[in-house]
Design a protein around this motif. Structure first.
Motif, PDB file in Angstrom:
ATOM      1  N   ASP A   1      48.363  41.228  45.235  1.00  0.00           N
ATOM      2  CA  ASP A   1      47.388  40.142  45.074  1.00  0.00           C
ATOM      3  C   ASP A   1      46.125  40.609  44.368  1.00  0.00           C
ATOM      4  O   ASP A   1      45.074  40.007  44.503  1.00  0.00           O
ATOM      5  CB  ASP A   1      47.060  39.496  46.413  1.00  0.00           C
ATOM      6  N   ASN A   2      46.243  41.681  43.577  1.00  0.00           N
ATOM      7  CA  ASN A   2      45.117  42.188  42.805  1.00  0.00           C
ATOM      8  C   ASN A   2      45.467  42.211  41.328  1.00  0.00           C
ATOM      9  O   ASN A   2      46.628  42.379  40.946  1.00  0.00           O
ATOM     10  CB  ASN A   2      44.732  43.604  43.259  1.00  0.00           C
ATOM     11  N   ILE A   3      44.438  42.060  40.520  1.00  0.00           N
ATOM     12  CA  ILE A   3      44.583  42.068  39.066  1.00  0.00           C
ATOM     13  C   ILE A   3      43.517  43.003  38.498  1.00  0.00           C
ATOM     14  O   ILE A   3      42.468  43.190  39.111  1.00  0.00           O
ATOM     15  CB  ILE A   3      44.438  40.617  38.516  1.00  0.00           C
ATOM     16  N   TRP A   4      43.789  43.588  37.353  1.00  0.00           N
ATOM     17  CA  TRP A   4      42.776  44.399  36.681  1.00  0.00           C
ATOM     18  C   TRP A   4      41.803  43.471  35.969  1.00  0.00           C
ATOM     19  O   TRP A   4      42.212  42.486  35.348  1.00  0.00           O
ATOM     20  CB  TRP A   4      43.400  45.364  35.686  1.00  0.00           C
ATOM     21  N   VAL A   5      40.530  43.770  36.055  1.00  0.00           N
ATOM     22  CA  VAL A   5      39.478  43.039  35.359  1.00  0.00           C
ATOM     23  C   VAL A   5      38.622  44.040  34.598  1.00  0.00           C
ATOM     24  O   VAL A   5      38.626  45.234  34.902  1.00  0.00           O
ATOM     25  CB  VAL A   5      38.585  42.218  36.329  1.00  0.00           C
ATOM     26  N   VAL A   6      37.901  43.539  33.619  1.00  0.00           N
ATOM     27  CA  VAL A   6      36.890  44.346  32.933  1.00  0.00           C
ATOM     28  C   VAL A   6      35.565  43.657  33.208  1.00  0.00           C
ATOM     29  O   VAL A   6      35.400  42.472  32.932  1.00  0.00           O
ATOM     30  CB  VAL A   6      37.150  44.445  31.419  1.00  0.00           C
ATOM     31  N   GLU A   7      34.639  44.413  33.805  1.00  0.00           N
ATOM     32  CA  GLU A   7      33.305  43.850  34.041  1.00  0.00           C
ATOM     33  C   GLU A   7      32.432  44.282  32.870  1.00  0.00           C
ATOM     34  O   GLU A   7      32.488  45.409  32.427  1.00  0.00           O
ATOM     35  CB  GLU A   7      32.748  44.257  35.412  1.00  0.00           C
ATOM     36  N   PHE A   8      31.675  43.327  32.357  1.00  0.00           N
ATOM     37  CA  PHE A   8      30.890  43.580  31.156  1.00  0.00           C
ATOM     38  C   PHE A   8      29.438  43.925  31.445  1.00  0.00           C
ATOM     39  O   PHE A   8      28.602  43.869  30.552  1.00  0.00           O
ATOM     40  CB  PHE A   8      31.016  42.408  30.176  1.00  0.00           C
ATOM     41  N   ILE A   9      29.145  44.345  32.666  1.00  0.00           N
ATOM     42  CA  ILE A   9      27.829  44.923  32.924  1.00  0.00           C
ATOM     43  C   ILE A   9      27.802  46.313  32.312  1.00  0.00           C
ATOM     44  O   ILE A   9      26.944  46.646  31.504  1.00  0.00           O
ATOM     45  CB  ILE A   9      27.519  44.988  34.435  1.00  0.00           C
ATOM     46  N   HIS A  10      28.774  47.141  32.692  1.00  0.00           N
ATOM     47  CA  HIS A  10      28.884  48.498  32.175  1.00  0.00           C
ATOM     48  C   HIS A  10      30.175  48.745  31.401  1.00  0.00           C
ATOM     49  O   HIS A  10      30.374  49.818  30.856  1.00  0.00           O
ATOM     50  CB  HIS A  10      28.800  49.514  33.327  1.00  0.00           C
ATOM     51  N   GLY A  11      31.088  47.759  31.399  1.00  0.00           N
ATOM     52  CA  GLY A  11      32.350  47.916  30.684  1.00  0.00           C
ATOM     53  C   GLY A  11      33.421  48.610  31.493  1.00  0.00           C
ATOM     54  O   GLY A  11      34.378  49.127  30.925  1.00  0.00           O
ATOM     55  N   ARG A  12      33.278  48.604  32.799  1.00  0.00           N
ATOM     56  CA  ARG A  12      34.247  49.290  33.657  1.00  0.00           C
ATOM     57  C   ARG A  12      35.484  48.436  33.914  1.00  0.00           C
ATOM     58  O   ARG A  12      35.407  47.212  33.977  1.00  0.00           O
ATOM     59  CB  ARG A  12      33.617  49.654  34.996  1.00  0.00           C
ATOM     60  N   VAL A  13      36.595  49.125  34.117  1.00  0.00           N
ATOM     61  CA  VAL A  13      37.834  48.494  34.548  1.00  0.00           C
ATOM     62  C   VAL A  13      37.881  48.602  36.061  1.00  0.00           C
ATOM     63  O   VAL A  13      37.690  49.682  36.616  1.00  0.00           O
ATOM     64  CB  VAL A  13      39.052  49.182  33.906  1.00  0.00           C
ATOM     65  N   GLU A  14      38.118  47.469  36.718  1.00  0.00           N
ATOM     66  CA  GLU A  14      38.135  47.426  38.182  1.00  0.00           C
ATOM     67  C   GLU A  14      39.281  46.550  38.646  1.00  0.00           C
ATOM     68  O   GLU A  14      39.882  45.832  37.850  1.00  0.00           O
ATOM     69  CB  GLU A  14      36.814  46.846  38.709  1.00  0.00           C
ATOM     70  N   THR A  15      39.548  46.589  39.950  1.00  0.00           N
ATOM     71  CA  THR A  15      40.529  45.676  40.526  1.00  0.00           C
ATOM     72  C   THR A  15      39.798  44.518  41.187  1.00  0.00           C
ATOM     73  O   THR A  15      38.656  44.666  41.632  1.00  0.00           O
ATOM     74  CB  THR A  15      41.416  46.372  41.569  1.00  0.00           C
ATOM     75  N   GLN A  16      40.469  43.392  41.208  1.00  0.00           N
ATOM     76  CA  GLN A  16      39.887  42.214  41.844  1.00  0.00           C
ATOM     77  C   GLN A  16      41.032  41.380  42.418  1.00  0.00           C
ATOM     78  O   GLN A  16      42.110  41.330  41.841  1.00  0.00           O
ATOM     79  CB  GLN A  16      39.104  41.406  40.807  1.00  0.00           C
ATOM     80  N   ARG A  17      40.769  40.727  43.525  1.00  0.00           N
ATOM     81  CA  ARG A  17      41.776  39.862  44.131  1.00  0.00           C
ATOM     82  C   ARG A  17      42.023  38.651  43.242  1.00  0.00           C
ATOM     83  O   ARG A  17      41.106  38.135  42.621  1.00  0.00           O
ATOM     84  CB  ARG A  17      41.342  39.438  45.522  1.00  0.00           C
ATOM     85  N   LEU A  18      43.254  38.201  43.206  1.00  0.00           N
ATOM     86  CA  LEU A  18      43.615  37.039  42.402  1.00  0.00           C
ATOM     87  C   LEU A  18      42.879  35.778  42.839  1.00  0.00           C
ATOM     88  O   LEU A  18      42.650  34.876  42.049  1.00  0.00           O
ATOM     89  CB  LEU A  18      45.126  36.788  42.478  1.00  0.00           C
ATOM     90  N   ASN A  19      42.514  35.720  44.126  1.00  0.00           N
ATOM     91  CA  ASN A  19      41.837  34.531  44.629  1.00  0.00           C
ATOM     92  C   ASN A  19      40.318  34.697  44.658  1.00  0.00           C
ATOM     93  O   ASN A  19      39.641  34.037  45.419  1.00  0.00           O
ATOM     94  CB  ASN A  19      42.371  34.140  46.009  1.00  0.00           C
ATOM     95  N   SER A  20      39.809  35.572  43.801  1.00  0.00           N
ATOM     96  CA  SER A  20      38.365  35.713  43.588  1.00  0.00           C
ATOM     97  C   SER A  20      38.034  35.104  42.234  1.00  0.00           C
ATOM     98  O   SER A  20      38.853  35.111  41.323  1.00  0.00           O
ATOM     99  CB  SER A  20      37.952  37.184  43.579  1.00  0.00           C
TER     100      SER A  20
END
Length: 181
Positions: A149-168
């Motif tokens: 129930d997790n997906i990879w995301v890219v946050e564009f504050i610093h450009g990091r790759v992180e995991t996030q729950r699908l229901n977020s």
């Protein structure tokens, strides 16, 4: 506030007393770090899309929910992953966008390819991708975990790759292959 630094536009948004998806962007280090997404790497197509000459990918210039040449019309969409997945299907079943009906969620490697290492808040070339919110953007790449129930995301504050729950909640920038086989 707009500040041009070596082909990058650093854009500032501050709203007194509120938390915003946009923040003052003055954190480009052109003397310390080689640009990873120089403007010359992209063709701005004039139809709210850009083509990455290095990867052969065509991107929607604006995050979903935003439009216009400066991506300042509308408000950035935030939704669950499955809602965005259905919206992409609906977009492609209709007239598509900019004459194309093969838009999709990028995989993690593709989305990470537009991160600008010189800058943060947002970690993107604002001349190519104006008004990019400093939030997490969904990818199509699942995290290989037991719960699935997790997906990879890219946050564009610093450009990091992180995991996030699908229901977020997250945001989305669509991509397609510019060169069709």
């Amino acid at each position: 506030m707009l500040k041009k630094i070596f082909g990058f536009i650093c854009l500032g948004y501050l709203s007194a007393g509120s938390v915003s998806a946009y923040a003052e962007q003055v954190n480009c280090k052109p003397n310390n770090i080689t640009p990873t997404t120089a403007s010359s790497r992209f063709t701005i197509n004039g139809d709210e899309t850009v083509t990455d000459l290095k990867t052969g990918l065509m991107w929607k210039q604006c995050a979903e929910g935003l439009s216009g040449s400066d991506c300042e019309t509308g408000s950035v969409s935030s939704a669950f992953w499955d809602v965005f997945l259905r919206s992409v299907i609906t977009l492609n079943e209709g007239d598509g966008f900019a004459g194309h009906t093969d838009w999709r969620m990028p995989n993690v490697k593709e989305l990470r390819s537009i991160v600008e290492e010189q800058c943060y808040r947002p970690a993107v070339n604002l001349e190519v991708f104006p008004n990019t919110p400093i939030v997490s953007f969904f990818t199509s790449t699942p995290v290989k975990d037991v719960s699935q129930d997790n997906i990879w995301v890219v946050e564009f504050i610093h450009g990091r790759v992180e995991t996030q729950r699908l229901n977020s909640g997250g945001s989305l920038r669509l991509v397609r292959n510019a060169v069709q086989e």
